[in-house]
Design a protein around this motif. Structure first.
Motif, PDB file in Angstrom:
ATOM      1  N   PHE A 220      83.708  66.084 101.365  1.00 34.01           N
ATOM      2  CA  PHE A 220      84.987  65.732 101.506  1.00 34.01           C
ATOM      3  C   PHE A 220      85.262  64.233 102.097  1.00 34.01           C
ATOM      4  O   PHE A 220      86.449  63.809 101.481  1.00 34.01           O
ATOM      5  N   ILE A 221      84.672  63.845 102.979  1.00 33.34           N
ATOM      6  CA  ILE A 221      84.816  62.531 103.579  1.00 33.34           C
ATOM      7  C   ILE A 221      84.835  61.259 102.593  1.00 33.34           C
ATOM      8  O   ILE A 221      85.674  60.479 102.341  1.00 33.34           O
ATOM      9  N   TRP A 222      83.920  61.286 101.711  1.00 27.94           N
ATOM     10  CA  TRP A 222      83.536  60.233 100.876  1.00 27.94           C
ATOM     11  C   TRP A 222      84.608  59.987  99.542  1.00 27.94           C
ATOM     12  O   TRP A 222      85.197  58.821  99.525  1.00 27.94           O
ATOM     13  N   PRO A 223      85.018  61.130  99.099  1.00 23.32           N
ATOM     14  CA  PRO A 223      86.233  61.189  98.041  1.00 23.32           C
ATOM     15  C   PRO A 223      87.252  60.682  98.566  1.00 23.32           C
ATOM     16  O   PRO A 223      88.267  60.247  97.903  1.00 23.32           O
ATOM     17  N   LEU A 224      87.738  61.254  99.823  1.00 19.32           N
ATOM     18  CA  LEU A 224      89.102  61.108 100.561  1.00 19.32           C
ATOM     19  C   LEU A 224      89.113  59.521 100.930  1.00 19.32           C
ATOM     20  O   LEU A 224      90.288  58.807 100.935  1.00 19.32           O
ATOM     21  N   ILE A 225      87.915  58.808 101.177  1.00 21.08           N
ATOM     22  CA  ILE A 225      88.037  57.237 101.228  1.00 21.08           C
ATOM     23  C   ILE A 225      88.236  56.548 100.200  1.00 21.08           C
ATOM     24  O   ILE A 225      88.916  55.448 100.248  1.00 21.08           O
ATOM     25  N   CYS A 226      87.380  56.922  98.967  1.00 12.79           N
ATOM     26  CA  CYS A 226      87.476  56.122  97.840  1.00 12.79           C
ATOM     27  C   CYS A 226      88.049  56.432  96.701  1.00 12.79           C
ATOM     28  O   CYS A 226      88.290  55.671  95.533  1.00 12.79           O
ATOM     29  N   THR A 237      89.089  67.258  97.828  1.00  8.38           N
ATOM     30  CA  THR A 237      90.476  66.416  98.107  1.00  8.38           C
ATOM     31  C   THR A 237      91.583  67.025  97.381  1.00  8.38           C
ATOM     32  O   THR A 237      92.768  66.861  97.597  1.00  8.38           O
ATOM     33  N   GLY A 238      91.386  67.458  96.071  1.00 10.34           N
ATOM     34  CA  GLY A 238      92.353  68.060  95.258  1.00 10.34           C
ATOM     35  C   GLY A 238      93.044  69.212  96.124  1.00 10.34           C
ATOM     36  O   GLY A 238      94.181  69.480  95.912  1.00 10.34           O
ATOM     37  N   LEU A 239      92.096  70.013  96.869  1.00  6.97           N
ATOM     38  CA  LEU A 239      92.946  71.212  97.573  1.00  6.97           C
ATOM     39  C   LEU A 239      93.683  70.654  98.505  1.00  6.97           C
ATOM     40  O   LEU A 239      94.754  71.600  98.638  1.00  6.97           O
ATOM     41  N   LEU A 240      93.682  69.713  99.052  1.00  7.92           N
ATOM     42  CA  LEU A 240      94.830  69.018  99.972  1.00  7.92           C
ATOM     43  C   LEU A 240      96.149  68.741  99.060  1.00  7.92           C
ATOM     44  O   LEU A 240      97.249  69.167  99.493  1.00  7.92           O
ATOM     45  N   LEU A 241      95.984  68.294  97.808  1.00  8.35           N
ATOM     46  CA  LEU A 241      97.206  68.366  96.920  1.00  8.35           C
ATOM     47  C   LEU A 241      97.783  69.529  96.673  1.00  8.35           C
ATOM     48  O   LEU A 241      98.933  69.681  96.504  1.00  8.35           O
ATOM     49  N   PHE A 242      96.888  70.498  96.287  1.00 10.15           N
ATOM     50  CA  PHE A 242      97.071  71.830  96.026  1.00 10.15           C
ATOM     51  C   PHE A 242      97.753  72.808  97.186  1.00 10.15           C
ATOM     52  O   PHE A 242      99.094  73.191  96.937  1.00 10.15           O
ATOM     53  N   VAL A 243      97.550  72.401  98.326  1.00 11.54           N
ATOM     54  CA  VAL A 243      98.350  72.857  99.474  1.00 11.54           C
ATOM     55  C   VAL A 243      99.700  72.697  99.495  1.00 11.54           C
ATOM     56  O   VAL A 243     100.570  73.386  99.698  1.00 11.54           O
ATOM     57  N   SER A 244      99.821  71.553  99.087  1.00  4.54           N
ATOM     58  CA  SER A 244     101.176  71.028  99.303  1.00  4.54           C
ATOM     59  C   SER A 244     102.139  71.397  98.175  1.00  4.54           C
ATOM     60  O   SER A 244     103.409  71.611  98.326  1.00  4.54           O
ATOM     61  N   GLN A 245     101.347  71.822  96.921  1.00 10.12           N
ATOM     62  CA  GLN A 245     102.201  72.412  95.740  1.00 10.12           C
ATOM     63  C   GLN A 245     102.645  73.867  96.098  1.00 10.12           C
ATOM     64  O   GLN A 245     103.425  74.110  95.336  1.00 10.12           O
ATOM     65  N   VAL A 246     101.788  74.571  96.887  1.00 12.99           N
ATOM     66  CA  VAL A 246     102.062  75.971  96.899  1.00 12.99           C
ATOM     67  C   VAL A 246     102.709  76.383  98.432  1.00 12.99           C
ATOM     68  O   VAL A 246     102.624  77.531  98.808  1.00 12.99           O
ATOM     69  N   SER A 247     103.262  75.193  99.088  1.00 14.92           N
ATOM     70  CA  SER A 247     103.917  75.452 100.092  1.00 14.92           C
ATOM     71  C   SER A 247     105.170  75.003 100.180  1.00 14.92           C
ATOM     72  O   SER A 247     105.488  74.272  99.419  1.00 14.92           O
TER      73      SER A 247
END
Length: 291
Positions: A220-226, A237-247
Motif C-alpha cells: 500500500f505505501i509504495w503505490p500511494l507514494i509513486c 490504493t484504488g480501494l481508497l478511491l472506491f470508498v469515496s465513490q460508494v459513500s
C-alpha cells in the motif's frame, strides 16, 4: 495418563483449535456476509446473513475496481516473472558455479534481507523520480512516476534478495550427480537448467511466487507514494478511491458495495494460494519420482 484422560485432552485441543480457526476466519466471513446486504439489513441484522441477498453489490464493485485489479495483475505478475528469471539465473551461479568472490556476493545478498523496507522508501523514490523514461516525453521531469514501471522495477528488485537466498539454498540440496551426468551427455548450462533444474525447483518456485505476490498485491505505501494518476492505481490504493465513490457525505457508507469491493480484491489471492499449493505438491512428487 489413562485412555479417558487422553481422549479428553485431545477433544479439548481440537475444540481450542476450532475456536482459534473460527476467530481467524471470522473477519473474512463477516466481510462476505456484509457484502450481500443493503444498508437497512446491515443496521438491522449486523452479525448474521439477511435475505434477500444483494448480488448487485458485486457488479457495482466490479465496475469500479476492474481497472485497479488489472493494474495489480499486470504489475505484480510481470514483476514476479522478472524476479523468478533473475533469481533462478543468479541462484544457479551461486549454487553450481565456482568463481572468485562468490561467498562475499552471496553474503551481500543475504544482508539485504536485514534492511527494513521503510528505510529504502526515500532512496527508491529519488531513483525512480530521476530515472530516464525513454518511452514517452509525458513523464519528463518525473522519471518513472505515475507509470507501471515505477511499481514493476522496485517490486522486482525488492523480491530478488529473498528469491536468490531461498532458491540458492534449495539448489544446493539437489544431488550433484544429476548435473554431472547431464554434462557427460553433452548438455550445456541452458539444457541443464531447463530440463533438470527447473523441474526439480517447482516446489520452491511456487513458494517464492506466493511470498512475492502476497507482498506486491498487498503493498500500500509504495503505490500511494509513486502513483497519483487514478489510471495507474493498483487495487490497494484504488480501494481508497472506491470508498469515496460508494459513500455519501458525512461518512454515510454504503456497506454492501464497500464490502463487496473488499471481497473482490481478496479473491485473487485466495485463488492464487490454492493453485500454487497444488502445483507445490505436484512438483515435489513428480520431481522425486522422475529422478
Amino acid at each position: 495418563m489413562s485412555r479417558e484422560e487422553n481422549l479428553i485432552v485431545r477433544l479439548f485441543l481440537r475444540l481450542l483449535l476450532g475456536v482459534l480457526l473460527f476467530l481467524t476466519l471470522f473477519p473474512f466471513i463477516f466481510m462476505v456476509i456484509t457484502s450481500l446486504k443493503s444498508n437497512p439489513q446491515f443496521y438491522r441484522n449486523f452479525w448474521l446473513p439477511s435475505l434477500p441477498f444483494h448480488f448487485s453489490n458485486y457488479s457495482e464493485a466490479w465496475t469500479i475496481l476492474q481497472r485497479y485489479l488489472f493494474n495489480s495483475f499486470w504489475t505484480s505478475g510481470l514483476s514476479l516473472v522478472l524476479t523468478l528469471i533473475f533469481s533462478v539465473l543468479a541462484s544457479y551461479a551461486f549454487a553450481r558455479e565456482e568463481f572468485p568472490g562468490r561467498r562475499i556476493l552471496f553474503a551481500s545478498v543475504v544482508c539485504l534481507l536485514l534492511v527494513p523496507a521503510v528505510v529504502t522508501l526515500v532512496p527508491t523514490f529519488v531513483v525512480v523520480k530521476n530515472f530516464p523514461y525513454f518511452w514517452t516525453t509525458e513523464a519528463e521531469g518525473n522519471g518513472l512516476l505515475n507509470t507501471y514501471w515505477a511499481l514493476i522495477f522496485p517490486y522486482t528488485s525488492s523480491g530478488l534478495a529473498l528469491g536468490i537466498f531461498v532458491i540458492t539454498n534449495y539448489m544446493r540440496t539437489l544431488p550433484g550427480a544429476l548435473f554431472e551426468c547431464a554434462r557427460l551427455d553433452g548438455a550445456g548450462d541452458g539444457a541443464v537448467m531447463l530440463h533438470i533444474l527447473l523441474p526439480l525447483s517447482i516446489p520452491i518456485l511456487g513458494a517464492v511466487s506466493i511470498i512475492h505476490l502476497l507482498g506486491t498485491w498487498n503493498n500500500f505505501i509504495w503505490p500511494l507514494i509513486c502513483i497519483t494518476d487514478p489510471d495507474h492505481a493498483v487495487v490497494t490504493t484504488g480501494l481508497l478511491l472506491f470508498v469515496s465513490q460508494v459513500s455519501a457525505f458525512n461518512f454515510n457508507y454504503r456497506y454492501g458495495p464497500l464490502f463487496a469491493g473488499y471481497t473482490v480484491a481478496a479473491l485473487p489471492l485466495l485463488v492464487l494460494f490454492f493453485c500454487c499449493t497444488r502445483s507445490f505438491m505436484r512438483g515435489m512428487t513428480s520431481g522425486a519420482l522422475k529422478m
